[in-house]
Design a protein around this motif. Structure first.
Motif, short mmCIF file in Angstrom:
data_model
loop_
_atom_site.label_atom_id
_atom_site.label_comp_id
_atom_site.label_asym_id
_atom_site.label_seq_id
_atom_site.Cartn_x
_atom_site.Cartn_y
_atom_site.Cartn_z
N ASP A 143 0.81 -1.22 0.00
CA ASP A 143 0.00 0.00 0.00
C ASP A 143 0.84 1.27 0.00
O ASP A 143 0.31 2.37 -0.04
N GLY A 144 2.15 1.11 0.13
CA GLY A 144 3.01 2.29 0.20
C GLY A 144 3.03 2.92 1.56
O GLY A 144 3.48 4.05 1.73
N ALA A 145 2.52 2.20 2.60
CA ALA A 145 2.48 2.75 3.95
C ALA A 145 3.66 2.30 4.79
O ALA A 145 3.74 2.67 5.97
N LEU A 146 4.56 1.51 4.22
CA LEU A 146 5.72 1.00 4.96
C LEU A 146 6.98 1.33 4.19
O LEU A 146 7.10 1.06 2.99
N ASP A 147 7.93 1.95 4.87
CA ASP A 147 9.21 2.28 4.24
C ASP A 147 9.87 0.99 3.75
O ASP A 147 9.96 0.01 4.50
N PRO A 148 10.32 0.95 2.50
CA PRO A 148 10.95 -0.26 1.97
C PRO A 148 12.15 -0.73 2.79
O PRO A 148 12.52 -1.91 2.75
N ALA A 149 12.76 0.19 3.53
CA ALA A 149 13.92 -0.19 4.33
C ALA A 149 13.55 -0.99 5.57
O ALA A 149 14.41 -1.59 6.22
N VAL A 150 12.27 -1.00 5.92
CA VAL A 150 11.82 -1.73 7.11
C VAL A 150 11.57 -3.19 6.74
O VAL A 150 10.86 -3.48 5.78
#
Length: 565
Positions: A143-150
């Protein structure tokens, strides 16, 4: 003779009873069979060993409310924004951790290290919850709600550890934050895990209207942070209003639209990641319609029906209820109630259960009432609204106070000497502790202000019910203050005359004044009214009481007053 399925049900119920009462390890085939009134041989025919029985009991246990909520969210990813799922789940878990993790679940977790059979049970119980949590985390990433680095795996593991840890601590925790503080923390964690740019993923239906009020820091960027935090849970701001706050805070009013499944607790949690002292209530489909148009519509209604001004004023500030009440009845102003002087004998009370009124809202409501009065005068339905009195320094105007006078009243107190303030309040600081809106008219009775020169307030008079009087003996307590630069010019005499003119018209039969015994000027002023005063002095304070003459007729105003600076 009961069949296998009936015996199995009886055995499982008995084993669950033993497990709940004595712990998992006590739920053996032998104990369960005895509890159920079955033979050991029958029990062993149904289950191969004790572990098989325990697994069957645990599998039969209903899932927790939070686990079911997360499972539903994982299966319907278009229903709730991921951050809203996180905050809502944490909210429910914090409210009732023991309902989310049963005693048997926690026992299996705690004893898993030493008892391999319990470790297997714990793994089975946690595996399903972990899958559901992982699905929500994966949806957050998609959904784009989580930073890809996480790391999705790390966030899932953190979520499970937080959930179980809360349940373990609950019985022994001695210090707990409030639910609102907990929700705000979880929302802040969720926002910290989000990428810099939000709102480019899944779109959600927004239909539920809400009204939110929250205080934010008075600094650049704070409002945009607030709107961004709400946007992270797909809540749209359809109206934003900035009101005056206290000190370094600003009160923000927002009309919102949110996905129907996003709860008010979640919205409040998002808002308090930036602000504090948040309040939320259901909104109206009319929210978001042009504010100026709504205000002009209200003014139009007042033009046609001035008597509806209290209701229109209430709608303007989102009041839940409106009362028109006698000036001497009811309560003094409270955080959730505005008391506005409308006429000399009537006040308007605006109530709001969902959050306190701001000073700006008090000014708006008061302005609407003044508009109604001005329209009535223009159309000849009402005369002047105050008095024009001649004193030694020229004409002064005396009128009912209103919320907009609060700052001018405070300025008058600041210009007054310590001696003058002490003679009025018997204290050098009490006037500062009083709410200025109350000081300028938010209490029962009446408050008058004296306006001189270019519109500066130079005097204040209060007429209010004596709290110590017998209800069968309506008594008004009076007090006044004239700033030092305007004393000795007849202003106090003119103000006192108007106060004593008002008192009987409001139903008071007696009047009392508390004056410092050495305040000769005030005692002389009271003696000069022509009333017969009975004076009792105690601990340096003179209590002066007098009987009021019955009202002689209607109150007659003599002037239309200029605005106050």
């Amino acid at each position: 003779m009961p069949g296998d399925e009936e015996q199995r049900a009886s055995l499982l119920l008995a084993a669950a009873t033993v497990m709940r009462r004595e712990g998992i390890a006590a739920a053996t085939l032998a104990r369960a069979a005895k509890e159920a009134g079955l033979r050991d041989r029958t029990a062993r025919k149904l289950y191969a060993d004790d572990d098989a029985l325990r697994r069957a009991v645990m599998a039969e246990r209903p899932g927790s409310e939070v686990a079911t909520f997360i499972a539903d969210a994982a299966q319907q990813p278009d229903r709730l924004p991921p951050l809203a799922v996180l905050v809502e789940a944490a909210h429910r878990l914090y409210a009732a951790p023991q309902q989310s993790w049963s005693g048997e679940d926690l026992e299996a977790l705690v004893r898993a290290r030493a008892a391999p059979e319990l470790r297997d049970l714990a793994q089975e119980r946690i595996a399903e919850r972990t899958r559901n949590a992982a699905a929500v985390v994966a949806q957050s990433a998609a959904d784009g709600a989580l930073d890809p680095a996480v790391s999705e795996a790390a966030l899932t593991h953190f979520t499970m550890a937080l959930s179980a840890g809360l349940a373990l601590m609950d019985p022994v925790a001695t210090v707990r934050p409030s639910t609102g503080q907990w929700d705000a923390l979880i929302a802040r964690i969720g926002l910290a895990l989000a990428p810099a740019r939000l709102g480019e993923g899944q779109e959600y239906e927004v239909a539920a209207p809400w009204r939110l009020r929250v205080d934010i820091p008075d600094r650049p960027g704070a409002l945009s942070q607030l709107v961004g935090a709400l946007g992270a849970i797909n809540v749209y701001s359809v109206e934003v209003r900035v009101d005056e706050g206290d000190g370094d805070r600003r009160a923000i009013y927002l009309a919102l639209k949110a996905p129907p499944e996003v709860s008010p607790d979640v919205i409040l949690a998002a808002a308090t990641t930036v602000g504090s002292d948040g309040y939320i209530t259901e909104g109206s489909p009319d929210d978001g319609r042009d504010v100026l148009a709504r205000t002009l519509d209200g003014a139009t209604a007042v033009v046609n029906h001035p008597e509806q001004a209290p209701q229109v004023a209430g709608a303007l500030v989102g009041a839940d209820a409106v009362e028109v009440i006698d000036a001497t009845l009811g309560l003094d102003e409270q955080p959730n109630m505005l008391r506005l002087q409308w006429t000399t004998d009537q006040h308007v009370l605006l109530h709001r259960g969902w959050g306190p009124f701001t000073r700006t809202e008090a000014l708006r409501a008061s302005a609407l009432l003044r508009l109604a009065a001005a329209l009535a005068r223009t159309t000849g339905r009402e005369g002047p609204i105050g008095w024009l009195d001649e004193v030694r320094e020229g004409p002064v105007w005396i009128r009912l106070a209103r919320p907009a006078d609060a700052q001018a009243v405070a300025d008058m107190h600041e210009r007054s000497s310590d001696r003058t303030r002490y003679q009025r309040y018997f204290s050098l600081r009490e006037w500062r502790d009083l709410q200025l809106r109350r000081l300028a008219g938010g209490h029962r009775g009446a408050t008058l202000v004296v306006i001189a020169g270019e519109g500066q307030i130079v005097g204040l008079g209060n007429v209010f019910p004596d709290p110590d009087a017998d209800p069968e003996d309506p008594t008004a307590e009076i007090a006044l203050l004239v700033e030092d630069a305007h004393q000795g010019r007849g202003i106090g005499r003119a103000l006192l005359a108007r106060m004593l003119e008002l008192a009987p018209l409001m139903g008071f039969e007696h009047v009392v004044a508390h004056v410092l015994a050495d305040n000769r000027a005030m005692r002389h002023l009271l003696d000069a009214t022509g009333l017969t005063w009975r004076t009792r002095i105690s601990e340096g304070v003179a209590e002066m009481r007098a009987e009021l003459a019955p009202p002689s007729g209607e109150l007659e105003f003599t002037a239309t007053l200029p605005p106050t600076n």
